[in-house]
Motif scaffolding. Structure first.
Motif, PDB file in Angstrom:
ATOM      1  N   VAL A 122      48.223  31.908  35.770  1.00 39.48           N
ATOM      2  CA  VAL A 122      47.205  31.560  36.769  1.00 39.48           C
ATOM      3  C   VAL A 122      47.796  30.599  37.804  1.00 39.48           C
ATOM      4  O   VAL A 122      47.557  30.743  39.016  1.00 39.48           O
ATOM      5  CB  VAL A 122      45.977  30.943  36.083  1.00 39.48           C
ATOM      6  N   TYR A 123      48.571  29.648  37.358  1.00 35.54           N
ATOM      7  CA  TYR A 123      49.200  28.696  38.279  1.00 35.54           C
ATOM      8  C   TYR A 123      50.150  29.407  39.233  1.00 35.54           C
ATOM      9  O   TYR A 123      50.215  29.066  40.427  1.00 35.54           O
ATOM     10  CB  TYR A 123      49.943  27.635  37.478  1.00 35.54           C
ATOM     11  N   SER A 124      50.890  30.389  38.745  1.00 38.84           N
ATOM     12  CA  SER A 124      51.814  31.134  39.597  1.00 38.84           C
ATOM     13  C   SER A 124      51.063  31.902  40.677  1.00 38.84           C
ATOM     14  O   SER A 124      51.475  31.921  41.848  1.00 38.84           O
ATOM     15  CB  SER A 124      52.651  32.085  38.748  1.00 38.84           C
ATOM     16  N   PHE A 125      49.953  32.553  40.297  1.00 45.40           N
ATOM     17  CA  PHE A 125      49.163  33.273  41.297  1.00 45.40           C
ATOM     18  C   PHE A 125      48.623  32.321  42.359  1.00 45.40           C
ATOM     19  O   PHE A 125      48.593  32.645  43.550  1.00 45.40           O
ATOM     20  CB  PHE A 125      48.016  34.015  40.612  1.00 45.40           C
ATOM     21  N   VAL A 126      48.178  31.131  41.949  1.00 43.91           N
ATOM     22  CA  VAL A 126      47.643  30.170  42.915  1.00 43.91           C
ATOM     23  C   VAL A 126      48.741  29.668  43.847  1.00 43.91           C
ATOM     24  O   VAL A 126      48.521  29.484  45.051  1.00 43.91           O
ATOM     25  CB  VAL A 126      46.971  28.999  42.177  1.00 43.91           C
ATOM     26  N   CYS A 127      49.956  29.456  43.311  1.00 44.81           N
ATOM     27  CA  CYS A 127      51.059  29.001  44.165  1.00 44.81           C
ATOM     28  C   CYS A 127      51.456  30.069  45.181  1.00 44.81           C
ATOM     29  O   CYS A 127      51.732  29.761  46.351  1.00 44.81           O
ATOM     30  CB  CYS A 127      52.266  28.631  43.304  1.00 44.81           C
ATOM     31  N   LEU A 128      51.500  31.316  44.751  1.00 44.00           N
ATOM     32  CA  LEU A 128      51.895  32.379  45.656  1.00 44.00           C
ATOM     33  C   LEU A 128      50.785  32.791  46.612  1.00 44.00           C
ATOM     34  O   LEU A 128      51.053  33.272  47.716  1.00 44.00           O
ATOM     35  CB  LEU A 128      52.354  33.600  44.841  1.00 44.00           C
ATOM     36  N   HIS A 129      49.537  32.571  46.194  1.00 42.93           N
ATOM     37  CA  HIS A 129      48.384  32.922  47.024  1.00 42.93           C
ATOM     38  C   HIS A 129      47.423  31.735  47.024  1.00 42.93           C
ATOM     39  O   HIS A 129      46.473  31.688  46.239  1.00 42.93           O
ATOM     40  CB  HIS A 129      47.693  34.184  46.506  1.00 42.93           C
ATOM     41  N   PRO A 130      47.643  30.729  47.872  1.00 47.32           N
ATOM     42  CA  PRO A 130      46.822  29.507  47.826  1.00 47.32           C
ATOM     43  C   PRO A 130      45.342  29.730  48.074  1.00 47.32           C
ATOM     44  O   PRO A 130      44.522  28.896  47.679  1.00 47.32           O
ATOM     45  CB  PRO A 130      47.434  28.630  48.929  1.00 47.32           C
ATOM     46  N   LEU A 132      43.464  31.493  46.524  1.00 48.35           N
ATOM     47  CA  LEU A 132      42.787  31.622  45.234  1.00 48.35           C
ATOM     48  C   LEU A 132      42.177  30.306  44.765  1.00 48.35           C
ATOM     49  O   LEU A 132      41.362  30.302  43.832  1.00 48.35           O
ATOM     50  CB  LEU A 132      43.767  32.144  44.179  1.00 48.35           C
ATOM     51  N   LEU A 133      42.579  29.199  45.372  1.00 49.95           N
ATOM     52  CA  LEU A 133      41.955  27.924  45.019  1.00 49.95           C
ATOM     53  C   LEU A 133      40.459  27.937  45.291  1.00 49.95           C
ATOM     54  O   LEU A 133      39.681  27.262  44.601  1.00 49.95           O
ATOM     55  CB  LEU A 133      42.609  26.782  45.802  1.00 49.95           C
ATOM     56  N   VAL A 134      40.033  28.703  46.296  1.00 49.63           N
ATOM     57  CA  VAL A 134      38.605  28.807  46.588  1.00 49.63           C
ATOM     58  C   VAL A 134      37.899  29.628  45.525  1.00 49.63           C
ATOM     59  O   VAL A 134      36.722  29.411  45.215  1.00 49.63           O
ATOM     60  CB  VAL A 134      38.397  29.426  47.989  1.00 49.63           C
ATOM     61  N   VAL A 135      38.607  30.567  44.908  1.00 47.71           N
ATOM     62  CA  VAL A 135      38.001  31.456  43.920  1.00 47.71           C
ATOM     63  C   VAL A 135      37.939  30.805  42.542  1.00 47.71           C
ATOM     64  O   VAL A 135      37.047  31.128  41.735  1.00 47.71           O
ATOM     65  CB  VAL A 135      38.790  32.789  43.865  1.00 47.71           C
ATOM     66  N   LEU A 136      38.871  29.901  42.253  1.00 46.99           N
ATOM     67  CA  LEU A 136      38.966  29.340  40.902  1.00 46.99           C
ATOM     68  C   LEU A 136      37.678  28.682  40.412  1.00 46.99           C
ATOM     69  O   LEU A 136      37.279  28.916  39.259  1.00 46.99           O
ATOM     70  CB  LEU A 136      40.121  28.340  40.842  1.00 46.99           C
ATOM     71  N   PRO A 137      36.986  27.841  41.187  1.00 46.50           N
ATOM     72  CA  PRO A 137      35.754  27.235  40.652  1.00 46.50           C
ATOM     73  C   PRO A 137      34.711  28.270  40.254  1.00 46.50           C
ATOM     74  O   PRO A 137      34.073  28.151  39.195  1.00 46.50           O
ATOM     75  CB  PRO A 137      35.268  26.345  41.805  1.00 46.50           C
ATOM     76  N   PHE A 138      34.539  29.314  41.082  1.00 44.03           N
ATOM     77  CA  PHE A 138      33.552  30.331  40.747  1.00 44.03           C
ATOM     78  C   PHE A 138      33.990  31.146  39.537  1.00 44.03           C
ATOM     79  O   PHE A 138      33.163  31.518  38.683  1.00 44.03           O
ATOM     80  CB  PHE A 138      33.327  31.254  41.954  1.00 44.03           C
ATOM     81  N   ALA A 139      35.295  31.432  39.441  1.00 45.17           N
ATOM     82  CA  ALA A 139      35.795  32.170  38.275  1.00 45.17           C
ATOM     83  C   ALA A 139      35.628  31.358  37.001  1.00 45.17           C
ATOM     84  O   ALA A 139      35.303  31.908  35.937  1.00 45.17           O
ATOM     85  CB  ALA A 139      37.265  32.542  38.491  1.00 45.17           C
ATOM     86  N   PHE A 140      35.828  30.035  37.098  1.00 43.77           N
ATOM     87  CA  PHE A 140      35.646  29.195  35.913  1.00 43.77           C
ATOM     88  C   PHE A 140      34.189  29.189  35.463  1.00 43.77           C
ATOM     89  O   PHE A 140      33.898  29.267  34.260  1.00 43.77           O
ATOM     90  CB  PHE A 140      36.107  27.776  36.228  1.00 43.77           C
TER      91      PHE A 140
END
Length: 429
Positions: A122-130, A132-140
């Motif tokens: 998950v951290y790798s995807f966020v680093c390569l596609h920043p 996704l930080l907007v999506v993470l709270p909703f996904a959590f």
């Protein structure tokens, strides 16, 4: 004689005896909102006797304490019953934070390799596609909160084989999971107390470590060393300001994140500790020595003290306007001109009788070879201070009051100056 409770019931009884139960504490707190109880009065007396006054405290903490008191003026004051009640309420609800802390600890220490690798993915995807930080709270919220809650109400049928927990169909079978405060007579409450105690110790150790690491480079107690650190950071900031757009930050954060998480693996951690003691420590000492030599050689902070000139005004008064005789009045810090606030308020000037009694400002001292010098250009300081209703005598250097009928008034003054230098901290002490 020390007494240790042997059970939770004895522990609860001891807590109630010292602080009162939650019901009694809340009732006493409500009562104290109208009339302070005996405990609050006693504690207020003790604190008022032990703590310094606001004037003394403001000089020590640079008015930070006064600002905190001003910001918290609408909040309840300190009270032992309120403190005990809030501690009990916090301790019964803080378990969620410690559960999250332990889960992150297990991830970073590789307790379960699959969990750590999933986190790194998950951290790798966020680093390569920043984005996704907007999506993470909703996904959590979706997969970390709502899906487990739904599975809680629709538990899968029992199976002897391990399988993915597919929720059962149909109406809800179990009750919904709710976050409730844990009861006081429970292991969860006791474990929260233990974790809270250890967390306070961790915070103190972290604070001491950060202060010990940053104090010498940043607080300018050693001005030469702090100046070297300041110069180094300034150069690095300038270089990064121009090169930052061309640096591959995504790859850097990806590699650094993997390296940081990898250091938590037991095998890697033991290897790093061994290599640090063998290879890195000597190089760190060598780099520190090189930097210290650079600071000693290139940075000089032996500057002369700051020098300024202080001014004092000699005032004389004429009692009989028909006779050109003037009486020495005093030396004061203001010219006491006709339009000054002190004159308009019909107040007497304040000062000293003799010139030698004049003291320098706080934190300053007179230069050793300096003497009081008469200002030979009174027109300049009159113009600089925008003084009106006066007459300048260029010959005697006196500045006279002027009345409405263009006659000289009863006061005249002239300015004296003397060089002062700022004292260092060691000299002031």
């Amino acid at each position: 004689m020390n007494y240790a409770p042997r059970s939770f019931r004895e522990f609860a009884a001891l807590k109630d005896m010292l602080y009162g139960s939650e019901e009694t504490v809340e009732a006493s707190a409500q009562q104290s909102s109208g009339f302070p109880n005996l405990t609050d009065k006693l504690m207020e007396r003790l604190f008022s006797a032990a703590l310094p006054t606001m004037t003394e405290a403001s000089t020590v903490s640079d008015r930070t304490l006064a600002e905190r008191l001003q910001d918290q003026k609408n909040r309840p004051p300190f009270s032992v019953p309120v403190m005990a009640r809030n501690f009990t309420r916090l301790n019964s609800r803080v378990g969620v934070i410690f559960n999250f802390q332990y889960r992150m600890f297990r991830i970073f220490t590789w307790r379960k390799t699959t969990h750590t690798l999933s986190f790194l993915a998950v951290y790798s995807f966020v680093c390569l596609h920043p984005f996704l930080l907007v999506v993470l709270p909703f996904a959590f919220i979706l997969f970390g909160v709502m899906v487990p809650a739904y599975v809680q109400r629709h538990p899968p049928p029992p199976s002897p084989l391990p399988a993915f927990p597919v929720p059962s169909t149909g109406p809800p079978i179990a009750d919904a999971a709710e976050l409730k405060p844990v009861p006081e007579l429970s292991w969860d409450f006791f474990m929260n107390m233990r974790d809270l105690q250890n967390m306070m110790d961790d915070i103190v150790k972290l604070y001491d470590a950060v202060v010990g690491l940053l104090s010498r480079p940043t607080n300018f107690k050693d001005e030469q060393y702090s100046s070297g650190v300041f110069l180094t950071l300034l150069v690095l900031s300038t270089v990064l300001f121009f090169l930052a757009p061309y640096i591959p930050w995504r790859v850097i954060f990806l590699v650094v994140g993997w390296l940081v998480v990898s250091t938590g693996h037991p095998l890697v951690r033991r290897a790093l500790i061994k290599s640090h003691e063998t290879y890195l420590s000597p190089k760190e000492r060598k780099l520190a020595g090189i930097f210290s030599q650079f600071v000693d050689r290139e940075i000089v902070v032996d500057e002369p003290p700051e020098i300024r000139h202080v001014e004092i005004y000699e005032l004389q008064r004429q009692h009989n306007i028909d006779v050109d005789e003037w009486d020495d009045w005093l030396f004061c810090s203001s010219p006491y001109e006709p339009m000054s606030g002190v004159r308009l308020a019909q107040q007497r000037p304040q000062g000293v009788r003799f010139l030698d009694e004049t003291l320098p400002p706080d934190g300053w001292r007179y230069v050793n070879d300096s003497i009081w010098k008469l200002d030979l250009r009174p027109e300049e300081w009159v113009a600089q201070q925008s003084i009106v209703s006066v007459q300048v005598d260029s010959g005697s250097k006196w500045v006279y009051d002027m009345t409405s009928d263009q006659r000289r008034g009863e006061w005249r003054r002239r300015r004296w100056t003397r060089a002062c230098e700022r004292q260092s901290v060691t000299e002031v002490v």
